[in-house]
Design an enzyme around this catalytic site. Structure first.
Site, mmCIF file in Angstrom:
data_model
loop_
_atom_site.group_PDB
_atom_site.id
_atom_site.type_symbol
_atom_site.label_atom_id
_atom_site.label_comp_id
_atom_site.label_asym_id
_atom_site.label_seq_id
_atom_site.Cartn_x
_atom_site.Cartn_y
_atom_site.Cartn_z
ATOM 1 C CG ASP A 24 -1.980 -1.093 1.138
ATOM 2 O OD1 ASP A 24 -1.953 -1.889 0.176
ATOM 3 O OD2 ASP A 24 -2.814 -1.177 2.060
ATOM 4 C CE LYS A 129 -3.529 -4.399 1.104
ATOM 5 N NZ LYS A 129 -4.345 -3.545 1.995
ATOM 6 C CB CYS A 162 -2.318 -2.755 5.259
ATOM 7 S SG CYS A 162 -3.928 -1.934 5.119
#
Length: 223
Positions: A24, A129, A162
């Site tokens: 990310d 995702k 995450c």
């Protein structure tokens, strides 16, 4: 095997079965005007790890090892985003609303792209995702199985959300996971510190932790 000095003990890196996962590193979390900024966070903390993350990616590219990038991203109609996730917190803008870089956390929007300095190149895997973890609703486990990958090296943001979620998911699926501590960051320094302790606790209950320099040293010595 390449032995990498790490916590809680040396990490056994298998060169032909290892992939790097960069979690990310997208504009929505790292740049002003994105989702992280809308929550009132200091995005400069995350921006600071770009050089180390770039060096880590280059190490893997130079060795010809697989690199995987993830983005937290939702469909334009938000059908894969639970209403509770949209409501949660007290942001100035919610998921799906229009910010300085387009709709927040929506696939295809400018803010949802990985920062230029870490942009994927041809042959690298990019996963969108809908959740915090890299395995839920992405099919990446099956792809990794097909490629014979058993070892994952992790970088990215945020450490306690995450990144940790993805490492825990990987652990449950049998992967041997290593976190590069100077290539991950949190908006809250104490959260990063505690997450690193949790990952390596009890003999590496989630995985291993090391620095970029230790990984570089081990890979260089093996070469």
């Amino acid at each position: 095997m390449i032995s990498v000095a790490a916590q809680p003990y040396p990490y056994p890196l298998d060169p032909i079965r290892t992939a790097l996962v960069v979690i990310d590193m997208q504009r929505d979390f790292i740049e002003a005007g994105g989702f992280g900024d809308s929550l009132g966070n200091d995005v400069a903390r995350l921006e600071a790890i770009i050089p180390a993350t770039a060096a880590l990616i280059q190490l893997f590219r130079d060795k010809g090892w697989l690199v995987i990038h993830t983005r937290e991203a939702h469909k334009p109609d938000l059908s894969d985003c639970p209403p509770s996730k949209i409501r949660r917190g007290n942001p100035t803008l919610h998921i799906g609303e229009v910010g300085a870089m387009g709709r927040l956390l929506v696939a295809g929007e400018p803010g949802n792209q990985i920062v230029d300095a870490l942009a994927p190149i041809e042959g690298e895997i990019v996963i969108d995702k809908p959740g915090k973890g890299m395995f839920w609703a992405t099919g990446i486990h099956e792809r990794l199985q097909g490629l014979g990958i058993t070892h994952l090296v992790f970088a990215g943001v945020t450490t306690e959300v995450c990144v940790q979620t993805s490492m825990r998911e990987a652990n449950d699926r049998g992967y041997e996971s290593l976190l590069i501590e100077d290539a991950t960051e949190s908006y809250f320094p104490e959260f990063k510190t505690m997450t690193i302790k949790m990952i390596a606790a009890q003999g590496g209950i989630v995985g291993w932790v090391t620095s970029l320099s230790e990984l570089e040293k081990a890979v260089g010595a093996a070469a």
